[in-house]
Design a protein around this motif. Structure first.
Motif, mmCIF file in Angstrom:
data_model
loop_
_atom_site.group_PDB
_atom_site.id
_atom_site.type_symbol
_atom_site.label_atom_id
_atom_site.label_comp_id
_atom_site.label_asym_id
_atom_site.label_seq_id
_atom_site.Cartn_x
_atom_site.Cartn_y
_atom_site.Cartn_z
ATOM 1 N N HIS A 1 0.866 -1.196 0.000
ATOM 2 C CA HIS A 1 0.000 0.000 0.000
ATOM 3 C C HIS A 1 0.896 1.237 0.000
ATOM 4 O O HIS A 1 1.446 1.616 1.027
ATOM 5 N N HIS B 1 1.261 5.370 -1.925
ATOM 6 C CA HIS B 1 0.832 6.424 -2.851
ATOM 7 C C HIS B 1 2.141 6.994 -3.400
ATOM 8 O O HIS B 1 2.613 8.043 -2.957
ATOM 9 N N ARG C 1 4.643 18.088 1.742
ATOM 10 C CA ARG C 1 3.681 18.809 2.587
ATOM 11 C C ARG C 1 4.261 19.205 3.935
ATOM 12 O O ARG C 1 3.517 19.315 4.925
ATOM 13 N N TYR D 1 -6.272 15.980 10.415
ATOM 14 C CA TYR D 1 -6.027 15.626 9.012
ATOM 15 C C TYR D 1 -7.237 15.969 8.145
ATOM 16 O O TYR D 1 -7.101 16.587 7.082
ATOM 17 N N ILE E 1 -4.583 16.276 0.818
ATOM 18 C CA ILE E 1 -4.537 15.605 -0.494
ATOM 19 C C ILE E 1 -4.684 16.644 -1.608
ATOM 20 O O ILE E 1 -3.986 16.586 -2.626
ATOM 21 N N HIS F 1 -9.834 9.334 -4.710
ATOM 22 C CA HIS F 1 -9.015 9.576 -3.510
ATOM 23 C C HIS F 1 -9.517 10.814 -2.769
ATOM 24 O O HIS F 1 -9.284 10.990 -1.581
ATOM 25 N N PHE G 1 -11.258 6.051 -1.295
ATOM 26 C CA PHE G 1 -11.104 6.542 0.084
ATOM 27 C C PHE G 1 -12.505 6.705 0.673
ATOM 28 O O PHE G 1 -13.165 7.729 0.430
ATOM 29 N N HIS H 1 -9.934 1.922 1.111
ATOM 30 C CA HIS H 1 -9.486 2.616 2.329
ATOM 31 C C HIS H 1 -10.704 2.717 3.249
ATOM 32 O O HIS H 1 -11.654 3.437 2.933
ATOM 33 N N GLU I 1 -10.413 4.416 8.507
ATOM 34 C CA GLU I 1 -9.120 5.029 8.836
ATOM 35 C C GLU I 1 -9.299 6.007 9.994
ATOM 36 O O GLU I 1 -8.619 5.924 11.009
ATOM 37 N N HIS J 1 -6.109 0.258 6.252
ATOM 38 C CA HIS J 1 -6.084 1.141 7.438
ATOM 39 C C HIS J 1 -6.747 0.472 8.646
ATOM 40 O O HIS J 1 -6.078 0.029 9.551
ATOM 41 N N THR K 1 1.081 5.294 9.708
ATOM 42 C CA THR K 1 0.138 6.385 9.461
ATOM 43 C C THR K 1 -0.453 6.859 10.794
ATOM 44 O O THR K 1 -0.550 8.074 11.045
ATOM 45 N N ASP L 1 2.011 2.775 3.470
ATOM 46 C CA ASP L 1 1.113 3.875 3.102
ATOM 47 C C ASP L 1 1.925 5.066 2.599
ATOM 48 O O ASP L 1 1.413 6.189 2.564
ATOM 49 N N ASN M 1 3.231 8.208 1.519
ATOM 50 C CA ASN M 1 2.536 9.304 0.834
ATOM 51 C C ASN M 1 3.015 10.625 1.436
ATOM 52 O O ASN M 1 3.628 10.624 2.505
ATOM 53 N N PRO M 2 2.757 11.744 0.742
ATOM 54 C CA PRO M 2 3.341 13.005 1.220
ATOM 55 C C PRO M 2 2.634 13.617 2.432
ATOM 56 O O PRO M 2 3.132 14.581 3.020
ATOM 57 N N GLY M 3 1.459 13.072 2.810
ATOM 58 C CA GLY M 3 0.692 13.716 3.875
ATOM 59 C C GLY M 3 0.627 12.903 5.142
ATOM 60 O O GLY M 3 1.316 13.180 6.121
ATOM 61 N N SER M 4 -0.205 11.859 5.128
ATOM 62 C CA SER M 4 -0.454 11.118 6.364
ATOM 63 C C SER M 4 0.696 10.180 6.726
ATOM 64 O O SER M 4 0.735 9.681 7.846
#
Ligand code: NIG
Ligand code: FE
Length: 418
Positions: free
Chosen positions: A81, A83, A90, A103, A113, A186, A223, A251, A254, A274, A299, A326, A328-331
């Motif tokens: 998993h 992204h 971020r 979030y 996102i 997403h 999502f 997803h 979460e 999640h 996450t 997971d 990814n640039p955020g969570s």
């Protein structure tokens, strides 16, 4: 038959068993641990594994022998998993996060996102390719040989397609094998604010057929979350995708539990991802429907929450579990599956063997590659992760340090002195 290569004298070798389905519940405690072990490789595939001195007929005059005394090995780790492909980053939201803005609130304010969507729409193929390649390089050095990668930072066909094409190109160019998931659902694109059903129709009528036609993804994901897509919307999209021949992931549970798990059970998605706030009832349903629970504890860590997924309850109810980054640039801005595995121990209270099964054989099932990877059965790809550790507990005990020293992909040494 003589081998091309024999890797010998591993202190321990973890060999997951494959009962023909993902390991469920108590089965996740199983697995063979060979000591003073060898791995014989021919044409990039596993010929056999065993203990002690390799049989004489495996060694020909051209067979290469490498000693790994003082090390342990597992099948190549699978991150099921991520992204992977996105523009920008971020860290500018970090201060908000530290100040306690949630979030989902950051997303509702047009950040999160959606901030990455803006950056990804602006990024060229080459920029996305180079950024994603760098992430894959980190992952490989941390022992990962197969990665699932989702789109979902375009939310328009042009950008979603570019993300999927980056994945397809990297699958050709990079040592890591990639499995592509289409996740245009997403977030709701700004152009469709308040019109989520119209956006889903665009995905169903326009995008999914093109993804299928151009063979750009194998899985479809959504999502299902408060303020993003509802359970009914998720049911609608995923059932259409299923009719078109996509394998499914979702997803779910979460941040808020809004029914994504029911959709997973009804449509028998391969996995639900999640599950931080999964309920007893949801766990029962997933277990009955054989939905794999894909848990992403980094996450929870990165969101600074204390709601770790109830992994032990899931095992108790007979579910199969996988663990992944997971990334990814955020969570969850990390590329380190080893850290996730350690959190699996520290925060989910899983044992090292359960976790090793989660990121090898079970993860192989979760990306539909159980025939070719996930354990050391003869004929499988010789994907091997070697740890600078004297026993299999050590990489869990000695945390937050990259202990991977070598990685083999299809029998080739692709990381040395990692
Ligand atoms: O799995 N939950 C949705 N998607 C990602 C986060 C993506 C992002 O924040 O950029 C996740 O946590
Ligand atoms: Fe995710």
């Amino acid at each position: 038959m003589t081998a091309d290569k024999v890797l010998v004298h591993f202190n321990q070798l973890f060999c997951p068993i494959d009962p023909g389905h993902p390991l469920r519940g108590a089965e996740m405690k199983e697995g063979q641990i060979l000591t003073d072990a060898y791995i014989a490789i021919k044409d990039g595939k596993i010929l056999e594994v065993g203990s002690g001195e390799p049989r004489a007929d495996l060694i020909g005059k051209d067979t290469e022998l490498c000693s790994y005394k003082g090390k342990v090995a597992t099948p190549g780790l699978i991150d099921c998993h991520t992204h992977l492909v996105y523009g920008g980053s971020r860290e500018h939201e970090f201060a908000k996060k530290l100040a306690g803005v949630s979030y989902l609130d950051i997303l509702a304010q047009g950040g999160g996102i959606l901030s990455t969507v803006r950056a990804t729409r602006e990024a060229s193929f080459d920029t996305l390719y180079q950024k994603s390649k760098r992430l894959l390089d980190y992952m490989l050095r941390h022992g990962v040989t197969t990665v699932e990668a989702k789109s979902g930072y375009g939310l328009d066909w042009e950008t979603e397609k570019r993300q999927l094409e980056v994945v397809a190109q990297l699958d050709k160019d990079h040592s890591i094998d990639l499995i592509s998931t289409f996740m245009a659902a997403h977030a709701i694109p700004p152009e469709y604010k308040g019109r989520s059903q119209e956006y889903l129709d665009e995905i169903v009528e326009k995008m999914l057929p093109l993804v299928k036609e151009e063979e750009l993804a194998e899985f479809c994901d959504i999502f299902c979350e408060k303020g993003v897509f509802t359970a009914d919307e998720s049911r609608y999209l995923l059932s259409k995708a299923k009719e078109m021949g996509f394998k499914l992931r979702i997803h779910a549970d979460e941040i808020e539990s809004i029914g994504g798990v029911d959709v997973a059970a009804e449509l028998e998605t391969v996995s639900a991802e999640h599950l931080m706030v999964a309920t007893d009832e949801g766990i029962e349903k997933m277990s009955q429907a054989h939905v794999i629970g894909n848990l992403l504890p980094a996450t929870t860590f990165s969101l600074m929450e204390d709601t770790y997924a109830p992994a032990l309850k899931m095992l108790d109810k007979g579910m199969a579990i996988t663990l992944s980054t997971d990334s990814n640039p955020g969570s969850c801005p990390t590329a380190n599956l080893q850290f996730v595995m350690q959190l699996g121990c520290f925060m989910l209270r899983l044992t090292p063997i359960e976790i090793l099964n989660a990121v090898t054989i079970n993860a192989a099932y979760s990306v539909a590659r159980e025939k070719t990877i996930g354990n050391f059965d003869s004929g499988k790809q010789a994907d091997i992760t070697i740890f600078d550790a004297e026993n299999l507990d050590y990489p869990f005990y000695f945390f937050a340090t990259n202990l991977v020293s070598q990685v083999y992909k299809n029998g080739q040494l692709v990381v040395e002195n990692g």
